[in-house]
Design a protein around this motif. Structure first.
Motif, PDB file in Angstrom:
ATOM      1  N   ASP A  89      36.720  33.751  33.345  1.00 29.47           N
ATOM      2  CA  ASP A  89      35.662  33.770  32.345  1.00 29.47           C
ATOM      3  C   ASP A  89      34.315  34.054  32.996  1.00 29.47           C
ATOM      4  O   ASP A  89      34.125  33.854  34.194  1.00 29.47           O
ATOM      5  N   LYS A  90      33.368  34.473  32.161  1.00 29.15           N
ATOM      6  CA  LYS A  90      32.031  34.808  32.646  1.00 29.15           C
ATOM      7  C   LYS A  90      31.425  33.628  33.403  1.00 29.15           C
ATOM      8  O   LYS A  90      31.465  32.493  32.951  1.00 29.15           O
ATOM      9  N   GLU A  91      30.893  33.950  34.564  1.00 27.49           N
ATOM     10  CA  GLU A  91      30.178  32.966  35.367  1.00 27.49           C
ATOM     11  C   GLU A  91      28.744  33.433  35.524  1.00 27.49           C
ATOM     12  O   GLU A  91      28.485  34.631  35.612  1.00 27.49           O
ATOM     13  N   SER A  92      27.835  32.485  35.579  1.00 22.84           N
ATOM     14  CA  SER A  92      26.430  32.806  35.788  1.00 22.84           C
ATOM     15  C   SER A  92      25.921  32.056  37.004  1.00 22.84           C
ATOM     16  O   SER A  92      26.322  30.913  37.253  1.00 22.84           O
ATOM     17  N   SER A  93      25.053  32.718  37.760  1.00 21.75           N
ATOM     18  CA  SER A  93      24.420  32.097  38.924  1.00 21.75           C
ATOM     19  C   SER A  93      23.023  32.682  39.044  1.00 21.75           C
ATOM     20  O   SER A  93      22.599  33.479  38.197  1.00 21.75           O
ATOM     21  N   GLU A  94      22.327  32.320  40.102  1.00 20.26           N
ATOM     22  CA  GLU A  94      20.993  32.870  40.309  1.00 20.26           C
ATOM     23  C   GLU A  94      21.031  34.377  40.549  1.00 20.26           C
ATOM     24  O   GLU A  94      20.023  35.061  40.433  1.00 20.26           O
ATOM     25  N   PHE A  95      22.214  34.919  40.853  1.00 24.08           N
ATOM     26  CA  PHE A  95      22.362  36.357  41.093  1.00 24.08           C
ATOM     27  C   PHE A  95      22.638  37.139  39.821  1.00 24.08           C
ATOM     28  O   PHE A  95      22.534  38.349  39.803  1.00 24.08           O
ATOM     29  N   GLY A  96      23.048  36.433  38.749  1.00 24.18           N
ATOM     30  CA  GLY A  96      23.354  37.097  37.487  1.00 24.18           C
ATOM     31  C   GLY A  96      24.676  36.623  36.918  1.00 24.18           C
ATOM     32  O   GLY A  96      25.168  35.549  37.260  1.00 24.18           O
ATOM     33  N   GLY A  97      25.262  37.457  36.044  1.00 26.78           N
ATOM     34  CA  GLY A  97      26.538  37.129  35.417  1.00 26.78           C
ATOM     35  C   GLY A  97      27.660  37.969  35.997  1.00 26.78           C
ATOM     36  O   GLY A  97      27.459  39.130  36.367  1.00 26.78           O
ATOM     37  N   PHE A  98      28.863  37.373  36.048  1.00 26.36           N
ATOM     38  CA  PHE A  98      30.021  38.028  36.663  1.00 26.36           C
ATOM     39  C   PHE A  98      31.260  37.808  35.802  1.00 26.36           C
ATOM     40  O   PHE A  98      31.424  36.735  35.227  1.00 26.36           O
ATOM     41  N   VAL A  99      32.124  38.795  35.744  1.00 24.63           N
ATOM     42  CA  VAL A  99      33.483  38.635  35.235  1.00 24.63           C
ATOM     43  C   VAL A  99      34.416  39.381  36.181  1.00 24.63           C
ATOM     44  O   VAL A  99      33.986  40.234  36.960  1.00 24.63           O
ATOM     45  N   TRP A 100      35.698  39.051  36.102  1.00 26.29           N
ATOM     46  CA  TRP A 100      36.709  39.694  36.920  1.00 26.29           C
ATOM     47  C   TRP A 100      37.798  40.237  36.019  1.00 26.29           C
ATOM     48  O   TRP A 100      38.229  39.572  35.077  1.00 26.29           O
ATOM     49  N   ILE A 101      38.235  41.450  36.322  1.00 31.01           N
ATOM     50  CA  ILE A 101      39.373  42.071  35.646  1.00 31.01           C
ATOM     51  C   ILE A 101      40.313  42.595  36.725  1.00 31.01           C
ATOM     52  O   ILE A 101      39.947  42.625  37.901  1.00 31.01           O
ATOM     53  N   LYS A 102      41.508  43.021  36.312  1.00 30.33           N
ATOM     54  CA  LYS A 102      42.440  43.634  37.262  1.00 30.33           C
ATOM     55  C   LYS A 102      42.713  45.066  36.847  1.00 30.33           C
ATOM     56  O   LYS A 102      42.833  45.371  35.660  1.00 30.33           O
ATOM     57  N   ASP A 103      42.827  45.936  37.845  1.00 30.58           N
ATOM     58  CA  ASP A 103      43.179  47.323  37.567  1.00 30.58           C
ATOM     59  C   ASP A 103      44.690  47.412  37.364  1.00 30.58           C
ATOM     60  O   ASP A 103      45.401  46.400  37.501  1.00 30.58           O
ATOM     61  N   PRO A 104      45.229  48.589  37.019  1.00 31.74           N
ATOM     62  CA  PRO A 104      46.665  48.699  36.731  1.00 31.74           C
ATOM     63  C   PRO A 104      47.577  48.286  37.882  1.00 31.74           C
ATOM     64  O   PRO A 104      48.732  47.961  37.664  1.00 31.74           O
ATOM     65  N   GLU A 105      47.084  48.306  39.122  1.00 35.64           N
ATOM     66  CA  GLU A 105      47.903  47.909  40.262  1.00 35.64           C
ATOM     67  C   GLU A 105      47.652  46.470  40.690  1.00 35.64           C
ATOM     68  O   GLU A 105      48.115  46.039  41.736  1.00 35.64           O
ATOM     69  N   GLY A 106      46.889  45.726  39.879  1.00 37.03           N
ATOM     70  CA  GLY A 106      46.694  44.311  40.129  1.00 37.03           C
ATOM     71  C   GLY A 106      45.538  43.952  41.050  1.00 37.03           C
ATOM     72  O   GLY A 106      45.387  42.804  41.438  1.00 37.03           O
ATOM     73  N   ARG A 107      44.705  44.946  41.398  1.00 30.63           N
ATOM     74  CA  ARG A 107      43.541  44.663  42.245  1.00 30.63           C
ATOM     75  C   ARG A 107      42.437  44.038  41.409  1.00 30.63           C
ATOM     76  O   ARG A 107      42.113  44.527  40.327  1.00 30.63           O
ATOM     77  N   LEU A 108      41.848  42.983  41.928  1.00 35.94           N
ATOM     78  CA  LEU A 108      40.739  42.330  41.258  1.00 35.94           C
ATOM     79  C   LEU A 108      39.496  43.207  41.385  1.00 35.94           C
ATOM     80  O   LEU A 108      39.196  43.733  42.458  1.00 35.94           O
ATOM     81  N   VAL A 109      38.787  43.393  40.267  1.00 35.79           N
ATOM     82  CA  VAL A 109      37.545  44.156  40.214  1.00 35.79           C
ATOM     83  C   VAL A 109      36.487  43.240  39.615  1.00 35.79           C
ATOM     84  O   VAL A 109      36.729  42.593  38.598  1.00 35.79           O
ATOM     85  N   GLU A 110      35.328  43.172  40.249  1.00 35.27           N
ATOM     86  CA  GLU A 110      34.246  42.316  39.766  1.00 35.27           C
ATOM     87  C   GLU A 110      33.216  43.169  39.036  1.00 35.27           C
ATOM     88  O   GLU A 110      32.835  44.235  39.521  1.00 35.27           O
ATOM     89  N   LEU A 111      32.774  42.693  37.870  1.00 34.93           N
ATOM     90  CA  LEU A 111      31.716  43.344  37.102  1.00 34.93           C
ATOM     91  C   LEU A 111      30.523  42.405  37.078  1.00 34.93           C
ATOM     92  O   LEU A 111      30.679  41.205  36.821  1.00 34.93           O
ATOM     93  N   TRP A 112      29.327  42.944  37.324  1.00 38.76           N
ATOM     94  CA  TRP A 112      28.145  42.121  37.553  1.00 38.76           C
ATOM     95  C   TRP A 112      26.937  42.671  36.811  1.00 38.76           C
ATOM     96  O   TRP A 112      26.650  43.852  36.893  1.00 38.76           O
ATOM     97  N   GLU A 113      26.259  41.789  36.103  1.00 40.33           N
ATOM     98  CA  GLU A 113      24.941  42.115  35.554  1.00 40.33           C
ATOM     99  C   GLU A 113      23.914  41.322  36.340  1.00 40.33           C
ATOM    100  O   GLU A 113      23.916  40.079  36.303  1.00 40.33           O
ATOM    101  N   LYS A 114      23.078  42.002  37.050  1.00 37.22           N
ATOM    102  CA  LYS A 114      22.067  41.367  37.909  1.00 37.22           C
ATOM    103  C   LYS A 114      21.061  40.592  37.061  1.00 37.22           C
ATOM    104  O   LYS A 114      20.633  41.078  36.014  1.00 37.22           O
ATOM    105  N   SER A 115      20.695  39.423  37.541  1.00 32.01           N
ATOM    106  CA  SER A 115      19.682  38.639  36.827  1.00 32.01           C
ATOM    107  C   SER A 115      18.326  39.317  36.981  1.00 32.01           C
ATOM    108  O   SER A 115      18.075  40.037  37.948  1.00 32.01           O
TER     109      SER A 115
END
Length: 118
Positions: free
Chosen positions: A90-116
């Protein structure tokens, strides 16, 4: 949706040797947090960060994790929901901004980030 690379994180067997090589050979200033920020223009930055092989930040069987900086994380989450792409964390927030994680079709974790804005 994607503003640019937010970061490239990868594991290494010899953290100090790799940091020294990137510092000496490519003249990157690797900070004490084991990474550096490359800022091609004021609105975008890319983090290059090294992790010990046994670090738990991303799956140990995954050598590299990509982080993409997005313009609007909430809009991105809505887009993922419409496509049926589940969030791995689930979405996490820190002093750096917000983050979520998804997986690509081969199961690799990909991080998506909106900078604060701060």
């Amino acid at each position: 949706m994607i503003k640019g690379f937010g970061g490239v994180f990868w594991r290494t067997k010899n953290l100090e040797a790799v940091k020294k090589w990137y510092s000496d050979v490519l003249q990157l200033n690797i900070d004490e947090w084991n990474g550096t920020v490359i800022k091609p223009h004021p609105d975008n930055e890319t983090v290059l960060s090294f992790f010990q092989e046994d670090d738990n930040y991303f799956p140990k069987e995954q050598q590299v994790m990509l982080n993409f900086q997005v313009y609007n994380l909430n809009d991105t989450i809505k887009h993922l929901e419409r496509l049926g792409v589940p969030l791995e964390k689930d979405k996490e927030s820190s002093e750096f901004g917000g983050f979520v994680w998804i997986k690509d079709p081969e199961g690799r974790l990909v991080e998506l980030w909106e900078k604060s804005n701060g």
